[in-house]
Enzyme design. Structure first.
Site, PDB file in Angstrom:
ATOM      1  N   GLY A 159       0.789  -1.225   0.000  1.00  0.00           N
ATOM      2  CA  GLY A 159       0.000   0.000   0.000  1.00  0.00           C
ATOM      3  C   GLY A 159       0.819   1.271   0.000  1.00  0.00           C
ATOM      4  CG  ASP A 180       6.407  -7.313   0.145  1.00  0.00           C
ATOM      5  OD1 ASP A 180       6.031  -8.426   0.577  1.00  0.00           O
ATOM      6  OD2 ASP A 180       5.692  -6.296   0.171  1.00  0.00           O
ATOM      7  CB  SER A 187      -7.815  -8.585  -1.045  1.00  0.00           C
ATOM      8  OG  SER A 187      -6.588  -9.149  -0.586  1.00  0.00           O
ATOM      9  CG  ASN A 188      -2.527  -7.428  -2.144  1.00  0.00           C
ATOM     10  OD1 ASN A 188      -1.798  -8.316  -2.562  1.00  0.00           O
ATOM     11  ND2 ASN A 188      -2.921  -7.373  -0.875  1.00  0.00           N
ATOM     12  NE  ARG A 191      -4.024  -2.410   1.094  1.00  0.00           N
ATOM     13  CZ  ARG A 191      -4.483  -3.638   0.959  1.00  0.00           C
ATOM     14  NH1 ARG A 191      -5.577  -3.849   0.239  1.00  0.00           N
ATOM     15  NH2 ARG A 191      -3.869  -4.658   1.533  1.00  0.00           N
ATOM     16  CE  LYS A 204       1.408  -7.761  -1.766  1.00  0.00           C
ATOM     17  NZ  LYS A 204       1.010  -7.094  -0.505  1.00  0.00           N
ATOM     18  CG  ASP A 248       2.115  -5.712   6.458  1.00  0.00           C
ATOM     19  OD1 ASP A 248       3.174  -6.097   6.993  1.00  0.00           O
ATOM     20  OD2 ASP A 248       1.444  -6.419   5.677  1.00  0.00           O
ATOM     21  CB  CYS A 308      -4.607  -2.823   5.755  1.00  0.00           C
ATOM     22  SG  CYS A 308      -3.813  -1.204   5.849  1.00  0.00           S
ATOM     23  CB  CYS A 365      14.100   7.548  23.294  1.00  0.00           C
ATOM     24  SG  CYS A 365      13.819   6.400  21.924  1.00  0.00           S
TER      25      CYS A 365
END
Length: 388
Positions: A159, A180, A187-188, A191, A204, A248, A308, A365
């Site tokens: 995305g 990736d 379904s990808n 977007r 991908k 993601d 997502c 941090c």
């Protein structure tokens, strides 16, 4: 215009504009004059007089003051054969420039007389492809060369990575590395616009490579069909100029955050959920920059931050955030503007509103604070696993 009228028009121009030989132009340039090549970008690709500034005739009046505001400085206009430069010189005179001349015979005569020529930085394809970008004073040839030598690694070809990769390739970033291990699913497609229905089931990274090669064959695309893990994160990121975070899942994001800190690699962050998204830049080269863990010191649980596939997302939203990431990446490469360092940009698609939140560096941090200890990528992976 008939030949008679054209000749009359040229004679009237020559009566009002001083014409000089290429040798005289070279001498005036050596004495501090500004030599402007008013040919189009594609024409200059094969070469230009040494030391000349390229400024196309069509943009001369718009941009000459940015280039030279001193109306007293001698300016010499040159084109291909000496006609457009007459028009250019006349236009400069009308704008109040006092000492303007045109090179008789233009670049053709300049070359024929053996005067110094600088080879164009770009061939005709590049000059045409990037013509609109080259016209920007903040980019120009020097900036375009920076883009051509840049190496950007994108975590994810989904995305966020899809729109970011498309525009970085279109802009002429020299090398894009896509990481990736997923395959294209139907379904990808609502977007992840870099993919196509015919490529469902393909990796991908390979699907993205095909699209990017069709968009800009000048860009090198390296594919890594691997899942980012503690054992490979630093090897995958090393040797690049910046990383675009299109992950993601939190384990990958925390690993990238840790590796980018250790490699001193700017991380362009983006995230989306349902109808909202956010973006920021974490740049360890800057002492005032926060890191990703200043924003999220500990990974949230899967219930607190669904991905997502679990929460859903409006198809255009990753496109908007991915383009924000691409914009920040281009700014970082070119060294222009003010990047989103120390700022978190939040976008609400339903209300069509952007909000900005100040994000200072956290002295405590666990990732970049005064007492931060890097325990190892495996420990970071285990931390995220325990949160999930």
């Amino acid at each position: 215009m008939t030949s008679l009228n054209r000749d009359s028009w040229l004679e009237s121009l020559r009566a009002s504009v001083s014409e000089i030989s290429p040798a005289d132009a070279l001498a005036r340039q050596a004495q501090g004059g500004l030599l402007i090549d008013v040919r189009d970008d594609g024409e200059r690709a094969s070469g230009t007089p040494a030391g000349a500034i390229g400024l196309s005739r069509g943009f001369l009046e718009l941009r000459i003051e940015q280039l030279e505001a001193d109306r007293q400085r001698p300016i010499i206009a040159l084109c291909g054969s000496g006609q457009r430069s007459l028009l250019a010189a006349e236009a400069l005179q009308r704008m109040g420039y006092r000492s303007v001349s045109s090179v008789a015979g233009g670049f053709q005569r300049w070359k024929a007389e053996g005067l110094p020529v600088a080879l164009g930085s770009f061939d005709s394809d590049a000059a045409e492809r990037y013509a609109r970008q080259l016209q920007l004073p903040q980019v120009g040839e020097a900036g375009q060369l920076k883009l051509a030598s840049a190496k950007v690694v994108l975590l994810g070809a989904g995305g966020l990575g899809a729109p970011a990769a498309l525009y970085l390739a279109a802009a002429g970033v020299g090398q894009l590395t896509l990481i990736d291990d997923d395959r294209v699913e139907r379904s990808n497609l609502h977007r992840q616009v870099i993919h196509a229905d015919a490529r469902v089931g393909m990796y991908k990274t390979e699907s993205a490579r095909i699209t990017l090669a069709g968009l800009n064959p000048r860009v090198r695309v390296d594919v890594r069909n691997e899942r980012l893990q503690s054992s490979n994160v630093e090897d995958l990121l090393a040797g690049h100029d910046l990383v675009i975070d299109g992950a993601d899942n939190f384990p990958a994001r925390y690993l990238v955050a840790a590796a980018s800190q250790r490699l001193r690699l700017p991380m362009v962050y983006g995230a989306v959920e349902r109808f909202s998204g956010q973006a920021s830049v974490f740049d360890p080269r800057r002492g005032d920059s926060p890191c990703y863990r200043c924003l999220f010191p500990e990974p949230p649980s899967a219930a607190e931050a669904p991905n997502c596939s679990e929460a859903g997302v409006l198809g255009v939203l990753p496109g908007i955030v991915g383009l924000l990431q691409a914009t920040e990446a281009l700014k970082l490469i070119l060294g222009i503007g003010e990047p989103l360092v120390g700022r978190l940009l939040i976008f609400d698609a339903l209300d069509m509103q952007f909000r900005e939140i100040r994000l200072p560096r956290d002295p405590g941090c666990p990732g970049c604070g005064e007492h931060a200890i890097f325990a190892g990528y495996q420990d970071i992976a285990e931390l995220c696993a325990s949160a999930g």
